[in-house]
Structure formats: C-alpha cells, structure tokens
Design a protein around this motif. Structure first.
Motif, PDB file in Angstrom:
ATOM      1  N   VAL A   1      13.510   5.059  37.403  1.00 50.72           N
ATOM      2  CA  VAL A   1      14.491   4.037  37.815  1.00 50.72           C
ATOM      3  C   VAL A   1      15.352   4.017  36.295  1.00 50.72           C
ATOM      4  O   VAL A   1      16.627   4.099  36.367  1.00 50.72           O
ATOM      5  N   ALA A   2      14.739   4.261  35.253  1.00 49.94           N
ATOM      6  CA  ALA A   2      15.486   4.196  33.951  1.00 49.94           C
ATOM      7  C   ALA A   2      14.656   4.545  32.707  1.00 49.94           C
ATOM      8  O   ALA A   2      13.251   5.267  33.148  1.00 49.94           O
TER       9      ALA A   2
ATOM     10  N   LEU B   1      16.776  -4.129  34.721  1.00 50.86           N
ATOM     11  CA  LEU B   1      16.202  -3.660  36.061  1.00 50.86           C
ATOM     12  C   LEU B   1      16.689  -3.919  37.386  1.00 50.86           C
ATOM     13  O   LEU B   1      16.972  -3.119  38.330  1.00 50.86           O
ATOM     14  N   ASP B   2      17.015  -5.397  37.375  1.00 57.39           N
ATOM     15  CA  ASP B   2      17.746  -5.699  38.491  1.00 57.39           C
ATOM     16  C   ASP B   2      19.239  -5.318  38.936  1.00 57.39           C
ATOM     17  O   ASP B   2      19.857  -5.465  39.995  1.00 57.39           O
ATOM     18  N   GLU B   3      19.791  -4.906  37.764  1.00 57.83           N
ATOM     19  CA  GLU B   3      21.281  -4.446  37.791  1.00 57.83           C
ATOM     20  C   GLU B   3      21.382  -2.878  38.086  1.00 57.83           C
ATOM     21  O   GLU B   3      22.457  -2.570  38.420  1.00 57.83           O
ATOM     22  N   ILE B   4      20.352  -2.340  38.313  1.00 57.96           N
ATOM     23  CA  ILE B   4      20.203  -0.783  38.553  1.00 57.96           C
ATOM     24  C   ILE B   4      20.387  -0.402  40.057  1.00 57.96           C
ATOM     25  O   ILE B   4      19.696  -0.989  40.781  1.00 57.96           O
TER      26      ILE B   4
ATOM     27  N   ASP C   1      27.864   9.771  34.542  1.00 60.03           N
ATOM     28  CA  ASP C   1      26.723  10.660  34.271  1.00 60.03           C
ATOM     29  C   ASP C   1      25.532   9.766  34.042  1.00 60.03           C
ATOM     30  O   ASP C   1      24.408   9.955  34.501  1.00 60.03           O
ATOM     31  N   TYR C   2      25.516   8.543  33.200  1.00 62.33           N
ATOM     32  CA  TYR C   2      24.715   7.466  32.722  1.00 62.33           C
ATOM     33  C   TYR C   2      25.075   6.506  32.331  1.00 62.33           C
ATOM     34  O   TYR C   2      26.306   6.431  31.615  1.00 62.33           O
TER      35      TYR C   2
ATOM     36  N   ALA D   1      20.051   4.022  32.398  1.00 58.53           N
ATOM     37  CA  ALA D   1      19.916   4.316  34.049  1.00 58.53           C
ATOM     38  C   ALA D   1      21.118   5.290  34.447  1.00 58.53           C
ATOM     39  O   ALA D   1      21.924   5.397  33.820  1.00 58.53           O
ATOM     40  N   GLU D   2      20.947   5.905  35.462  1.00 62.82           N
ATOM     41  CA  GLU D   2      21.734   6.721  36.022  1.00 62.82           C
ATOM     42  C   GLU D   2      22.901   6.293  36.984  1.00 62.82           C
ATOM     43  O   GLU D   2      24.033   6.778  37.054  1.00 62.82           O
ATOM     44  N   ARG D   3      22.371   5.162  37.539  1.00 65.76           N
ATOM     45  CA  ARG D   3      23.043   4.387  38.478  1.00 65.76           C
ATOM     46  C   ARG D   3      23.242   2.971  38.304  1.00 65.76           C
ATOM     47  O   ARG D   3      21.949   2.334  38.194  1.00 65.76           O
ATOM     48  N   ILE D   4      24.160   2.228  38.305  1.00 61.26           N
ATOM     49  CA  ILE D   4      24.558   0.912  38.078  1.00 61.26           C
ATOM     50  C   ILE D   4      25.098   0.206  39.230  1.00 61.26           C
ATOM     51  O   ILE D   4      25.949   0.800  39.736  1.00 61.26           O
TER      52      ILE D   4
END
Length: 376
Positions: free
Chosen positions: A300-301, A365-368, A329-330, A313-316
């Motif tokens: 995840v991160a 983590l909730d924003e990923i 990219d990150y 993280a790679e995706r938000i």
C-alpha cells in the motif's frame, strides 16, 4: 556465560549514566523555555568565545557601558585583597590570549596599576604540562607588574592537576568556578544594570553557565569511570570496552537504525487488523524506505526517512491529492508526531523520540487509492 552476564551489567550501568545525562538536558530545557542565543550557538562548548565575553565584561572600556563596576565587583567577589581606587580601576586593562614564551597564550590577564591577575579558563580542555607553573613564574619574572596569584577557572571549581602545577603551591593559585564565583558575580552585576538589552544578555549567559556546569559534571564522571585522567594512562577495562563497542556499532548508524525501527513500530498508529508493517531491508523506495505497509499481502505504501520521516504511495484518491506532494509516479507526505506540526528529523539520532510516542498513520492510509495495490 559469566563473562557475557558481566558485560551486560556494564552496558546497563553505562545506559543508566546516559539516561542521567538525558534527564539533566531535559531539566535544563524545561527550566528555560525562553530563546537563548548562547544555547543556540553552543557557547558553553567554546572556551575562546566565553573568554571574550568575560573579558569584555571585566574591561572598564567594554561595550557594556558600566565602566569599572563589573571589574570592581569581580575583584571583591573573589576576595582579591588589593585596594584600588575607582580611578585606578577605570584605567585597568584586560588582555585576551596574552602571548608569552614559546607562543603559549594565557586566556585572560587583568592589569590594574602595577598588579597583574592572570586567569586560566578550563572547560573541556585538559591541563597542559607545567602550564600554571610556567604562567605564574612568567609574570613573577616581569619587573613591570606584581603577581599575587594566578586564577584557575573551571565549571565546578576543581583543583588543577600536579601535571600543570608542578611545584606551584595552592597558596599561589586562586581556584574559581563558573558555578559559584562567576554566577554570583553575574548576579551582582545584574543589580547595577539598567539597560534591558544588556540585562537580557547577562541573564542568558547565566543560564548557559548553569547548563555548562551540569554537562561538565557528567563528562568528568564518565572520564573518571573510564579512568581516562592524565595520571591514569590508558587502562583497558570493561567500561571502555562498552563505550568503544557502542561507538563502533554506530559508526555506520546501525545502532540508531535499530532504535529508530523499534521506535516507529511502537509510535505509528493505524488499524493493525487491516494493515501491517513489514521491514524493508531492500530500501525499495529511493533507498530511504524503512517499512512497507501492506494490506492483505498487497503493498500500500512505504514509510521512509531521508532527512525527515515521510510516507510514499503510488496512488492517492482524487479528492485527497491536494494534500500530497508528487506526481503520477508517486506521492508523498511528511509524517509528524501528534502535537508536532512540523517535519520530524530522524535520519540522525534524535532525542525527540523520548518525547513523542504517537504518530498518526491511519488517516494517511485512508487517503490512498488501493485499486492498483499489488502483491509483493
């Protein structure tokens, strides 16, 4: 087994001494909540700068604009029994780093009338061979000035070593301390200061003296425990073995890395039923990652430290991207302890880990966006 057990005892005692030092540092910080420029510049570690400040305060022509008052108070404070008039004191000279034979330098020399009062300051530096003896007899041979005593100024008022005195009697030495003599002198000088700027400067200098004494006491205790005095030579012992082992372990920062890893495992707050921290020994993200954050086996991160602590993280989620830095990219954000609204430097050993035991991770983590998370 017995040898291993004894080694552990020595390490425990050493760590206890280190904890005492930390407690002293924290108590000084707690007592002094104001901004102290001398503390920032670490003047307590710099004998030359301290001597310059002392010299200017003692000099009747100094920038303090108090004339001969600080010098008169000082001479009375240390019990110097020569009676000088105000005019004689106003004509006094204070010389810094006066050069004598063989290009050696005396920290402070006070000239009043035809009398001389040399002052040798020792904070962290050790005594030199025949130092006080040679300084004293240098002035005794001078025909222009008369010397009664040479002053030996240290944080705690310790006696000079025989290595430095070499036959010079204690009757010829005036032992002074920052803890008692200089602190009392500053207190009395503050009583005649009206200028608020000068007053603040002297108050801050007095605070530095207080912390200097405490640090010096701990330093001397460690030197004594390790038997590193000039008269001891070098004796291999278990205490030295423990210290060298610690210094060696930290040479490539492995010791700090292990402390930091254990601290972060304790401090990072998140839902452990959903996520887990996995050691990232490969340092996948730019060589800075410490942990991989995983959910159901999927990455995840990454928790990283360059200069400061941060998460990558790679995706938000689209609605949260404005709070993160980065590009397609990150993405990354700084992580800080609860209550600390700034970056958290953890690349080097940082005593702040003793003050902050909670770092919120769950909300980040909730924003990923987990849609692209992969098993690895």
């Amino acid at each position: 087994m017995c040898e291993i057990f004894m080694e552990k005892i020595f390490y425990q005692k050493l760590f206890s001494a280190i904890c005492d030092a930390i407690d002293v540092a924290k108590s000084v910080e707690t007592e002094n909540q104001s901004y102290n420029i001398f503390e920032v510049l670490k003047i307590q570690d710099k004998e030359v700068l301290i001597c310059r400040l002392l010299g200017d305060l003692l000099d009747p022509s100094g920038r303090h604009c108090l004339g001969e008052k600080p010098l008169a108070i000082f001479l009375r404070q240390i019990g110097y029994d020569r009676a000088f008039s105000s005019e004689e004191l106003r004509s006094a000279r204070v010389v810094l780093e006066e050069v004598i034979d063989e290009n050696r330098r005396i920290d402070l020399v006070i000239y009043v009338k035809n009398f001389v009062l040399p002052i040798e300051v020792k904070i962290w530096a050790g005594d030199q061979k025949n130092q006080l003896r040679d300084y004293y007899f240098h002035f005794e041979k001078e025909n222009q000035s008369h010397i009664d005593k040479i002053c030996y100024l240290t944080p705690d008022g310790r006696e000079p070593s025989p290595y430095s005195c070499n036959g010079l009697s204690l009757d010829q030495i005036q032992i002074l301390s920052f803890r008692d003599d200089i602190a009392a002198w500053l207190d009395e000088v503050l009583g005649v200061v009206e200028n608020q700027r000068i007053r603040t400067t002297l108050e801050e200098f007095r605070e530095v003296i207080k912390s200097m004494y405490k640090e010096n006491r701990i330093f001397n205790e460690l030197i004594d425990i390790l038997k590193l005095g000039k008269d001891d030579g070098f004796l291999s012992n278990d205490a030295i073995k423990a210290v060298v082992a610690i210094l060696s372990a930290n040479e490539n920062e492995q010791l700090w890395e292990n402390i930091r890893r254990a601290y972060l495992r304790h401090a990072l707050r998140f839902d452990t039923s959903e996520y887990e921290l996995v050691d990232d020994d490969r340092r996948v993200k730019d060589g800075h990652s410490i942990f991989v954050v995983k959910k159901q086996g999927k990455t995840v991160a990454w928790i990283c430290v360059d200069t400061n602590l941060y998460i990558v993280a790679e995706r938000i989620k689209t609605e949260n991207r404005g709070c993160w830095s980065g590009d397609n990219d990150y993405y990354w954000r700084y992580l800080c302890p609860n209550g600390l609204k700034k970056t958290y430097a953890l690349k080097k050993a940082n005593l702040q880990i003793l003050n902050y035991d909670s770092i919120e991770l769950g909300e980040y983590l909730d924003e990923i966006d987990l849609s692209g998370a992969v098993v690895c």
